[in-house]
Design a protein around this motif. Structure first.
Motif, PDB file in Angstrom:
ATOM      1  N   GLY A   1     156.166 -15.203  66.795  1.00 48.92           N
ATOM      2  CA  GLY A   1     156.533 -14.889  68.142  1.00 48.92           C
ATOM      3  C   GLY A   1     155.947 -13.686  68.691  1.00 48.92           C
ATOM      4  N   ALA A   2     155.776 -13.070  68.217  1.00 49.68           N
ATOM      5  CA  ALA A   2     154.787 -11.854  68.728  1.00 49.68           C
ATOM      6  C   ALA A   2     153.584 -12.267  69.479  1.00 49.68           C
ATOM      7  N   LEU A   3     152.879 -13.341  68.961  1.00 51.38           N
ATOM      8  CA  LEU A   3     151.699 -13.900  69.497  1.00 51.38           C
ATOM      9  C   LEU A   3     152.029 -15.029  70.503  1.00 51.38           C
ATOM     10  N   TYR A   4     152.850 -15.947  69.816  1.00 50.28           N
ATOM     11  CA  TYR A   4     152.978 -17.225  70.593  1.00 50.28           C
ATOM     12  C   TYR A   4     154.280 -17.772  70.551  1.00 50.28           C
ATOM     13  N   GLU A   5     154.771 -18.380  71.625  1.00 52.37           N
ATOM     14  CA  GLU A   5     156.249 -18.746  71.611  1.00 52.37           C
ATOM     15  C   GLU A   5     156.371 -20.117  71.018  1.00 52.37           C
ATOM     16  N   SER A   6     157.246 -19.943  70.004  1.00 56.46           N
ATOM     17  CA  SER A   6     157.715 -21.285  69.043  1.00 56.46           C
ATOM     18  C   SER A   6     158.337 -22.413  70.039  1.00 56.46           C
ATOM     19  N   GLY A   7     157.787 -23.386  69.725  1.00 54.28           N
ATOM     20  CA  GLY A   7     158.675 -24.589  70.580  1.00 54.28           C
ATOM     21  C   GLY A   7     157.981 -24.896  71.801  1.00 54.28           C
ATOM     22  N   ALA A   8     157.149 -23.870  72.287  1.00 55.49           N
ATOM     23  CA  ALA A   8     156.635 -23.897  73.723  1.00 55.49           C
ATOM     24  C   ALA A   8     155.018 -23.858  73.507  1.00 55.49           C
ATOM     25  N   GLU A   9     154.592 -22.858  72.602  1.00 58.95           N
ATOM     26  CA  GLU A   9     152.954 -22.756  72.587  1.00 58.95           C
ATOM     27  C   GLU A   9     152.680 -23.595  70.891  1.00 58.95           C
ATOM     28  N   VAL A  10     153.403 -23.110  70.002  1.00 57.57           N
ATOM     29  CA  VAL A  10     153.109 -23.381  68.603  1.00 57.57           C
ATOM     30  C   VAL A  10     154.407 -23.870  68.117  1.00 57.57           C
ATOM     31  N   LEU A  11     154.289 -24.580  67.105  1.00 55.76           N
ATOM     32  CA  LEU A  11     155.627 -25.366  66.652  1.00 55.76           C
ATOM     33  C   LEU A  11     155.787 -24.695  65.028  1.00 55.76           C
ATOM     34  N   THR A  12     156.792 -24.244  64.539  1.00 55.46           N
ATOM     35  CA  THR A  12     156.777 -23.463  63.493  1.00 55.46           C
ATOM     36  C   THR A  12     157.852 -24.388  62.471  1.00 55.46           C
ATOM     37  N   PHE A  13     157.797 -24.210  61.177  1.00 58.04           N
ATOM     38  CA  PHE A  13     158.567 -24.654  60.435  1.00 58.04           C
ATOM     39  C   PHE A  13     158.925 -23.789  59.239  1.00 58.04           C
ATOM     40  N   ALA A  14     160.239 -23.971  58.817  1.00 56.70           N
ATOM     41  CA  ALA A  14     160.680 -23.016  57.556  1.00 56.70           C
ATOM     42  C   ALA A  14     160.686 -23.754  55.982  1.00 56.70           C
ATOM     43  N   ASP A  15     160.636 -25.072  56.327  1.00 60.29           N
ATOM     44  CA  ASP A  15     160.677 -25.883  55.069  1.00 60.29           C
ATOM     45  C   ASP A  15     159.983 -27.182  55.070  1.00 60.29           C
ATOM     46  N   LEU A  16     159.547 -27.892  53.970  1.00 60.59           N
ATOM     47  CA  LEU A  16     158.765 -29.296  54.026  1.00 60.59           C
ATOM     48  C   LEU A  16     159.775 -30.276  54.708  1.00 60.59           C
ATOM     49  N   ASP A  17     160.988 -30.315  54.690  1.00 58.26           N
ATOM     50  CA  ASP A  17     161.681 -31.076  55.257  1.00 58.26           C
ATOM     51  C   ASP A  17     161.428 -30.941  56.952  1.00 58.26           C
TER      52      ASP A  17
ATOM     53  N   ASP B   1     155.391 -39.729  69.065  1.00 57.01           N
ATOM     54  CA  ASP B   1     155.576 -39.616  70.631  1.00 57.01           C
ATOM     55  C   ASP B   1     154.484 -38.421  71.125  1.00 57.01           C
ATOM     56  N   PRO B   2     153.306 -38.691  71.133  1.00 58.25           N
ATOM     57  CA  PRO B   2     152.219 -37.839  71.224  1.00 58.25           C
ATOM     58  C   PRO B   2     152.377 -37.120  72.682  1.00 58.25           C
ATOM     59  N   ALA B   3     153.037 -37.837  73.640  1.00 59.26           N
ATOM     60  CA  ALA B   3     153.268 -37.310  75.027  1.00 59.26           C
ATOM     61  C   ALA B   3     154.184 -36.165  74.882  1.00 59.26           C
ATOM     62  N   TRP B   4     154.992 -36.031  73.941  1.00 56.62           N
ATOM     63  CA  TRP B   4     155.639 -34.661  73.761  1.00 56.62           C
ATOM     64  C   TRP B   4     155.185 -33.376  73.774  1.00 56.62           C
ATOM     65  N   THR B   5     153.655 -33.715  72.953  1.00 57.56           N
ATOM     66  CA  THR B   5     152.939 -32.278  72.481  1.00 57.56           C
ATOM     67  C   THR B   5     152.112 -31.867  73.715  1.00 57.56           C
ATOM     68  N   GLU B   6     151.877 -32.657  74.876  1.00 52.24           N
ATOM     69  CA  GLU B   6     150.900 -32.426  75.965  1.00 52.24           C
ATOM     70  C   GLU B   6     151.194 -31.011  76.475  1.00 52.24           C
ATOM     71  N   PRO B   7     152.525 -30.688  77.027  1.00 48.25           N
ATOM     72  CA  PRO B   7     152.699 -29.343  77.440  1.00 48.25           C
ATOM     73  C   PRO B   7     152.265 -28.372  76.533  1.00 48.25           C
ATOM     74  N   ILE B   8     152.456 -28.450  75.247  1.00 45.98           N
ATOM     75  CA  ILE B   8     152.559 -27.499  74.273  1.00 45.98           C
ATOM     76  C   ILE B   8     151.005 -27.163  74.014  1.00 45.98           C
ATOM     77  N   ARG B   9     150.226 -28.319  74.148  1.00 44.63           N
ATOM     78  CA  ARG B   9     148.656 -28.072  74.081  1.00 44.63           C
ATOM     79  C   ARG B   9     148.229 -27.264  75.114  1.00 44.63           C
ATOM     80  N   GLN B  10     148.866 -27.431  76.298  1.00 43.65           N
ATOM     81  CA  GLN B  10     148.365 -26.609  77.444  1.00 43.65           C
ATOM     82  C   GLN B  10     148.759 -25.422  77.385  1.00 43.65           C
ATOM     83  N   ALA B  11     149.933 -25.119  77.018  1.00 48.74           N
ATOM     84  CA  ALA B  11     150.413 -23.798  76.936  1.00 48.74           C
ATOM     85  C   ALA B  11     149.473 -22.728  75.879  1.00 48.74           C
ATOM     86  N   ALA B  12     149.549 -23.300  74.718  1.00 50.21           N
ATOM     87  CA  ALA B  12     148.902 -22.875  73.668  1.00 50.21           C
ATOM     88  C   ALA B  12     147.417 -22.338  74.206  1.00 50.21           C
ATOM     89  N   ARG B  13     146.890 -23.261  74.753  1.00 52.76           N
ATOM     90  CA  ARG B  13     145.356 -22.893  75.164  1.00 52.76           C
ATOM     91  C   ARG B  13     145.442 -21.567  76.497  1.00 52.76           C
TER      92      ARG B  13
END
Length: 334
Positions: A271-287, A299-311
């Protein structure tokens, strides 16, 4: 200023650092202290140094002496006005004594515990930068001149042509047991994973290069160049960034985001570098990771805003040009 960059050749990152320093107006020369030259030179290095070490018949001390002598000679010939050293833990006293009186900074892209460095050896080097936030705290507590400097994205390395999008969840990098476990679980859960790199590949040459007989039963491809890795990550449905036992963030953290990939990172403290959920996706376990992968593939369309925000975030804050400014400030205080 005449700046000498002394760095490992690891994936060509020294080229990115040199370009960033040049962009700040410096005349930069580079010495890759572990470069063994041609194919014949690399083969000789394997026979002379790596093979004896593997079978317990030798150490890396002779190699370190040779690297030190070459680097010291380069310093004497280049007569730099400032020196940037990356990692440098195999370089001995002859090299460091040659830097006496010169503005300089040493950038560590590994935790100290993973290198040959000790706090005692680092104490006489001058300003330090480290990708590890925990090491930065420890080094400061020991009275050393240190600053936390994360790794970065090489925005000048633009992959062309761009690959078409694929449904794969990719991983580009070395094979460690924890990483293999993650990819194996995803594969068994039906996620279309694909690993890239010599450690994963079943090619006979890659088995020879990595001193192994077997290979994991996962979809895999051979080594890719850094430019090709950027293409792979951008084209994938998502790409994995797996750290394991590291507190510093890998180069992949910034590269995946920088190319506009959907980055799945195993660090909720990103989170100090990127916003989780908006710029990158984080996970706490394998499930949680499996559920994210299934949603991304469906649902590939769901990730388009994330791609743009990350870049956008990466280009605004996390390129090598941003890091070069910190290195320059550090050597100014030497």
């Amino acid at each position: 200023m005449r700046v000498l960059l002394v760095s490992p050749r690891f994936h060509g990152y020294h080229v990115a650092i040199a370009a960033a320093l040049s962009a700040r107006g410096h005349d930069v020369s580079t010495h890759a202290y572990d470069d063994h030259g041609t194919v014949a030179g690399r083969a000789w290095h394997q026979l002379r140094h790596q093979l004896p070490h593997k079978i317990g018949a030798g150490s890396h001390r002779r190699l370190a002496r040779e690297q030190t002598a070459r680097a010291a000679e380069v310093v004497a010939q280049a007569r730099p006005q400032a020196v940037v050293v990356v990692k440098g833990d195999t370089l001995g006293r002859q090299f460091w004594e040659g830097l006496d009186g010169l503005p300089r900074v040493t950038w560590l892209y590994d935790e100290v515990r993973r290198t040959r460095w000790t706090h005692e050896r680092l104490a006489g080097l001058g300003p330090l930068a480290t990708y590890s936030a925990l090491d930065d705290v420890d080094l400061e507590a020991a009275g050393l001149d240190t600053r936390h400097l994360p790794l970065a994205y090489d925005h000048r390395l633009v992959p062309e042509p761009r690959r078409p999008r694929t449904p794969d969840v990719s991983f580009v990098g070395a094979r460690y047991p924890t990483r293999e476990q993650v990819l194996t679980v995803l594969h068994e859960d039906g996620v279309p994973v694909r690993a890239y790199g010599r450690d994963w590949s079943s090619h006979p040459v890659d088995r020879l290069r990595t001193w192994r007989l077997g290979t994991p039963t996962l979809p895999a491809a051979r080594d890719v160049t850094r430019s090709e890795a950027y293409e792979v990550m951008a084209a994938s449905a998502a790409t994995l960034n797996l750290h394991g036992d590291q507190d510093g963030f890998t180069m992949r953290t910034f590269e995946a985001a920088g190319v506009g990939a959907v980055e799945l990172v195993d660090r909720t403290d990103v989170g100090a570098l990127y916003e989780s959920g908006a710029e990158v996706l984080t996970f706490a376990d394998l499930d949680e990771l499996t559920a994210l992968c299934e949603r991304i593939v469906a649902d590939p369309a769901w990730t388009e805003p994330i791609r743009q925000a990350a870049r956008a975030r990466t280009l605004a804050e996390h390129t090598f040009d941003h890091r070069a400014a910190v290195l320059e400030d550090a050597w100014d205080t030497a």
